[in-house]
Design a protein around this motif. Structure first.
Motif, PDB file in Angstrom:
ATOM      1  N   TRP A   1       9.325  -1.847  -9.772  1.00  0.00           N
ATOM      2  CA  TRP A   1       8.580  -1.457  -8.581  1.00  0.00           C
ATOM      3  C   TRP A   1       7.084  -1.523  -8.824  1.00  0.00           C
ATOM      4  N   PHE A   2       6.663  -1.087  -9.996  1.00  0.00           N
ATOM      5  CA  PHE A   2       5.233  -1.166 -10.254  1.00  0.00           C
ATOM      6  C   PHE A   2       4.766  -2.616 -10.329  1.00  0.00           C
ATOM      7  N   ARG A   3       5.623  -3.505 -10.841  1.00  0.00           N
ATOM      8  CA  ARG A   3       5.253  -4.916 -10.849  1.00  0.00           C
ATOM      9  C   ARG A   3       4.973  -5.398  -9.430  1.00  0.00           C
ATOM     10  N   VAL A   4       5.809  -4.997  -8.491  1.00  0.00           N
ATOM     11  CA  VAL A   4       5.641  -5.406  -7.095  1.00  0.00           C
ATOM     12  C   VAL A   4       4.391  -4.778  -6.489  1.00  0.00           C
ATOM     13  N   TYR A   5       4.190  -3.489  -6.734  1.00  0.00           N
ATOM     14  CA  TYR A   5       3.005  -2.826  -6.181  1.00  0.00           C
ATOM     15  C   TYR A   5       1.725  -3.349  -6.836  1.00  0.00           C
ATOM     16  N   GLY A   6       1.789  -3.675  -8.126  1.00  0.00           N
ATOM     17  CA  GLY A   6       0.638  -4.276  -8.776  1.00  0.00           C
ATOM     18  C   GLY A   6       0.273  -5.609  -8.150  1.00  0.00           C
ATOM     19  N   PHE A   7       1.293  -6.356  -7.725  1.00  0.00           N
ATOM     20  CA  PHE A   7       1.063  -7.644  -7.079  1.00  0.00           C
ATOM     21  C   PHE A   7       0.439  -7.462  -5.705  1.00  0.00           C
ATOM     22  N   VAL A   8       1.035  -6.583  -4.888  1.00  0.00           N
ATOM     23  CA  VAL A   8       0.576  -6.448  -3.508  1.00  0.00           C
ATOM     24  C   VAL A   8      -0.817  -5.833  -3.426  1.00  0.00           C
TER      25      VAL A   8
ATOM     26  N   THR B   1      -5.135  -3.427  -8.614  1.00  0.00           N
ATOM     27  CA  THR B   1      -6.184  -2.410  -8.625  1.00  0.00           C
ATOM     28  C   THR B   1      -5.786  -1.251  -9.532  1.00  0.00           C
ATOM     29  N   ALA B   2      -6.770  -0.623 -10.141  1.00  0.00           N
ATOM     30  CA  ALA B   2      -6.517   0.450 -11.094  1.00  0.00           C
ATOM     31  C   ALA B   2      -5.802   1.656 -10.476  1.00  0.00           C
ATOM     32  N   PRO B   3      -6.164   2.104  -9.256  1.00  0.00           N
ATOM     33  CA  PRO B   3      -5.493   3.291  -8.710  1.00  0.00           C
ATOM     34  C   PRO B   3      -4.016   3.084  -8.403  1.00  0.00           C
ATOM     35  N   ALA B   4      -3.567   1.829  -8.271  1.00  0.00           N
ATOM     36  CA  ALA B   4      -2.193   1.568  -7.843  1.00  0.00           C
ATOM     37  C   ALA B   4      -1.183   2.185  -8.798  1.00  0.00           C
ATOM     38  N   PHE B   5      -1.424   2.065 -10.096  1.00  0.00           N
ATOM     39  CA  PHE B   5      -0.464   2.598 -11.065  1.00  0.00           C
ATOM     40  C   PHE B   5      -0.307   4.100 -10.913  1.00  0.00           C
ATOM     41  N   GLY B   6      -1.429   4.807 -10.813  1.00  0.00           N
ATOM     42  CA  GLY B   6      -1.365   6.255 -10.678  1.00  0.00           C
ATOM     43  C   GLY B   6      -0.663   6.702  -9.410  1.00  0.00           C
ATOM     44  N   VAL B   7      -0.907   5.995  -8.319  1.00  0.00           N
ATOM     45  CA  VAL B   7      -0.299   6.364  -7.044  1.00  0.00           C
ATOM     46  C   VAL B   7       1.211   6.142  -7.079  1.00  0.00           C
ATOM     47  N   VAL B   8       1.631   4.999  -7.602  1.00  0.00           N
ATOM     48  CA  VAL B   8       3.065   4.710  -7.685  1.00  0.00           C
ATOM     49  C   VAL B   8       3.744   5.692  -8.643  1.00  0.00           C
TER      50      VAL B   8
ATOM     51  N   ALA C   1       8.013  -4.754   4.796  1.00  0.00           N
ATOM     52  CA  ALA C   1       7.157  -3.704   5.356  1.00  0.00           C
ATOM     53  C   ALA C   1       5.686  -4.104   5.371  1.00  0.00           C
ATOM     54  N   VAL C   2       5.210  -4.777   4.307  1.00  0.00           N
ATOM     55  CA  VAL C   2       3.776  -5.087   4.232  1.00  0.00           C
ATOM     56  C   VAL C   2       3.364  -6.152   5.239  1.00  0.00           C
ATOM     57  N   THR C   3       4.315  -6.815   5.862  1.00  0.00           N
ATOM     58  CA  THR C   3       3.945  -7.775   6.915  1.00  0.00           C
ATOM     59  C   THR C   3       3.649  -7.080   8.232  1.00  0.00           C
ATOM     60  N   VAL C   4       3.987  -5.788   8.327  1.00  0.00           N
ATOM     61  CA  VAL C   4       3.771  -5.075   9.587  1.00  0.00           C
ATOM     62  C   VAL C   4       2.963  -3.783   9.429  1.00  0.00           C
ATOM     63  N   THR C   5       2.825  -3.293   8.198  1.00  0.00           N
ATOM     64  CA  THR C   5       2.106  -2.039   8.005  1.00  0.00           C
ATOM     65  C   THR C   5       1.547  -1.970   6.588  1.00  0.00           C
ATOM     66  N   SER C   6       0.897  -0.858   6.260  1.00  0.00           N
ATOM     67  CA  SER C   6       0.322  -0.683   4.927  1.00  0.00           C
ATOM     68  C   SER C   6       1.415  -0.440   3.895  1.00  0.00           C
ATOM     69  N   TRP C   7       1.199  -0.960   2.688  1.00  0.00           N
ATOM     70  CA  TRP C   7       2.154  -0.764   1.611  1.00  0.00           C
ATOM     71  C   TRP C   7       2.303   0.715   1.249  1.00  0.00           C
ATOM     72  N   ALA C   8       1.310   1.532   1.575  1.00  0.00           N
ATOM     73  CA  ALA C   8       1.339   2.941   1.195  1.00  0.00           C
ATOM     74  C   ALA C   8       2.551   3.666   1.776  1.00  0.00           C
ATOM     75  N   TRP C   9       2.990   3.254   2.975  1.00  0.00           N
ATOM     76  CA  TRP C   9       4.139   3.925   3.597  1.00  0.00           C
ATOM     77  C   TRP C   9       5.422   3.719   2.807  1.00  0.00           C
ATOM     78  N   THR C  10       5.512   2.646   2.056  1.00  0.00           N
ATOM     79  CA  THR C  10       6.744   2.380   1.318  1.00  0.00           C
ATOM     80  C   THR C  10       6.901   3.289   0.109  1.00  0.00           C
ATOM     81  N   LEU C  11       5.853   4.024  -0.246  1.00  0.00           N
ATOM     82  CA  LEU C  11       5.962   4.965  -1.357  1.00  0.00           C
ATOM     83  C   LEU C  11       6.958   6.089  -1.046  1.00  0.00           C
ATOM     84  N   ILE C  12       7.214   6.323   0.233  1.00  0.00           N
ATOM     85  CA  ILE C  12       8.227   7.319   0.615  1.00  0.00           C
ATOM     86  C   ILE C  12       9.588   6.903   0.073  1.00  0.00           C
ATOM     87  N   ALA C  13       9.898   5.623   0.189  1.00  0.00           N
ATOM     88  CA  ALA C  13      11.171   5.115  -0.326  1.00  0.00           C
ATOM     89  C   ALA C  13      11.230   5.244  -1.844  1.00  0.00           C
TER      90      ALA C  13
END
Length: 522
Positions: free
Chosen positions: A24-31, A35-42, A97-109
């Motif tokens: 999952w982090f590989r995918v979020y790192g790509f999208v 960026t540096a904050p992405a790892f901490g958020v995920v 999801a990222v084609t219609v909204t921000s990737w941040a919402w997928t963190l719920i999943a």
């Protein structure tokens, strides 16, 4: 539940949980473009889910629950099966999801799936450990089994599965492993024959379903993740996945590393699609660059140019991702680079290689570095790396690198080196006085050949016009009478940015890496 079975489930649960986190982090790192904050958020979302899942098992971890009831094994079986199947679906789910909204919402999943896996360890601990004098010792062993599985999952998935299988097949392998584990737990619960057939049959159908439908489900995943809202069905011409990341190439020859623009397969100065003028400029500001170090290969366009500059005897290229070596031979403009006897390509981290080879000195170090807001970029753009390179330059040696127009990066380089100037969005720095000699540059450009072809054909009017523009260091659309914005001295840069109070970049502040909001995408 036997203690051995509890230890096995704790191990497998940890393996699957951390393996999916790596995916999952590989995918979020790509999208997010790395960026540096992405790892901490995920990671924060993942740990939050683990905590919630652990708390949610409280109702099943009381003295009123009969530990000898084998039927309770169906609960961790359902959790592992659900999380494994959900984990397999999450990557294409993010891509949609990222084609219609921000990737941040997928963190719920992410939190929900992590919570499902997080409920397994406390549950099997309660069911598998008797409340006696050995409870503490057995808890330690269970925890060690879980940590062992988690460690192995991170290592095996991060360094082996992603290098051999890629994200889709690695997700499939983890999903199947989870479903098989769930099946073993269901068998251990000793259900009636009719239930056993239904449950095991259902899991078998699920395994066959994800195996057969995985290719379709994951089709176009990287394109959706990269183009997001602007996705229109385009497919990449080439996609490389390995443990170092993803490399994608569009049909027009634009290459991307981890969703970030890396360049174009082109060495043409007449039709300069990738500001390749910056690579050719080395012949204009250095009188005789015999020994050259290049950090970063990407499309190989810069390396192809530098290797063919007059006077260059050896070009050492340090590249961290071997995937680029698979792509370069497919493009005629750079394919011959791989057979050039003057070129040595080393797969390593640039900074680590420099530190491991303290005896190597260079006439020029060239680095078309990535965007200044990416994670870990301070390792290459900070004060400390500038100081390291400065010690490895010969007399009149130069260090050229891409600032991607960051004021902090420009000031940092100009503060470390006593001499230098900005060329387009690059800095050219040296311990000795350095300047662009247009007469020497013109001579070199007219002498140069790449694959036997001249850079400019002076019999062509467009080539003569473009040669004049190159030597004036201005883009084609800039009127000759206007002052060029493509050249500035380090003295002016330092004065301007000191006045504007733009701090320099150091490993203590990492300020360029956290210059974007955590939810930002490139």
């Amino acid at each position: 539940m036997s203690f051995r079975l509890a230890a096995l489930v704790a191990f497998v649960g940890g393996f699957i949980a951390l393996s999916f986190e790596i995916l999952w982090f590989r995918v979020y790192g790509f999208v997010t473009g790395g960026t540096a904050p992405a790892f901490g958020v995920v990671l924060g979302s993942y740990l939050f889910g683990i905590a919630i899942g652990s708390v949610a098992t409280r109702r099943l971890c009381t003295d009123h629950v009969e530990r000898g009831d084998l039927g309770l094994l169906r609960v961790p079986a359902a959790l592992i099966a659900g999380a494994s199947f959900g984990g397999f679906l999450l990557v294409p789910g993010i891509a949609w999801a990222v084609t219609v909204t921000s990737w941040a919402w997928t963190l719920i999943a992410v939190a929900l799936l992590a919570g499902t896996l997080g409920a397994v360890l406390p549950l099997v601990s309660h069911l598998g450990i008797e409340p006696n004098d050995d409870a503490g010792t057995r808890m330690s062993w269970l925890y060690m089994a879980n940590i062992g599985g988690s460690t192995l999952g991170s290592l095996l998935t991060g360094f082996v599965l992603l290098d051999v299988l890629g994200v889709r097949d690695a997700s499939l392998a983890l999903c199947v492993a989870g479903l098989v584990t769930a099946g073993l737990l269901l068998l251990a619960s000793k259900p009636p024959s009719s239930q056993k057939i239904r449950w095991i049959g259902g899991l078998a159908v699920l395994v066959m379903g994800v195996s057969a439908g995985g290719a379709k489900l994951y089709d176009g995943v990287w394109e959706r993740l990269q183009f997001r809202e602007s996705y229109d069905g385009e497919r990449f011409a080439h996609t490389i996945e390995n443990k170092s990341g993803e490399i994608t190439v569009r049909k027009g020859g634009h290459i991307y590393g981890g969703d970030v623009y890396d360049g174009v397969f082109s060495t043409s100065l007449v039709h300069d699609k990738n500001m390749i003028i910056r690579a050719y400029a080395l012949a204009g500001y250095h009188p005789a660059p015999k020994e050259v170090l290049m950090i970063g290969l990407s499309s190989g366009s810069w390396a192809q140019v530098v290797a063919n500059l007059p006077g260059v005897e050896k070009l050492t290229v340090i590249e961290i991702n071997p995937g680029y070596l698979e792509i370069i031979p497919k493009f005629p403009a750079v394919a011959s680079l791989m057979q050039n006897p003057k070129v040595e390509i080393v797969i390593d981290d640039g900074r680590r290689w420099l530190q491991a080879n303290p005896d190597r000195m260079f006439d020029a170090v060239v680095m078309n570095s990535s965007w200044h807001w990416r994670g870990h970029i301070t390792n290459l753009l900070g004060k400390e790396f500038n100081e390291l390179v400065r010690k490895r330059l010969n007399k009149n040696g130069t260090f050229q690198y891409n600032t991607t127009s960051s004021p902090h990066v420009k000031r940092t380089g100009c503060e470390v080196f006593p001499h230098g100037f900005r060329l387009v969005n690059n800095l050219v720095l040296s311990n000795d006085p350095v300047a662009l000699d247009t007469k020497r540059w013109r001579k070199a450009l007219l002498e140069m050949r790449i694959d036997g072809k001249p850079i400019f054909d002076l019999a062509q009017a467009k080539d003569r016009k473009r040669l004049g523009e190159v030597l004036a260091v201005r883009p084609p659309d800039l009127a000759p009478e206007k002052k060029t914005p493509w050249h500035n001295s380090c003295k002016n840069i330092v004065n301007a940015y000191r006045k504007a109070k733009h701090p320099i970049v150091t490993e203590d502040n990492l300020l360029i890496e956290f210059s974007r909001p955590w939810y930002w995408t490139p």
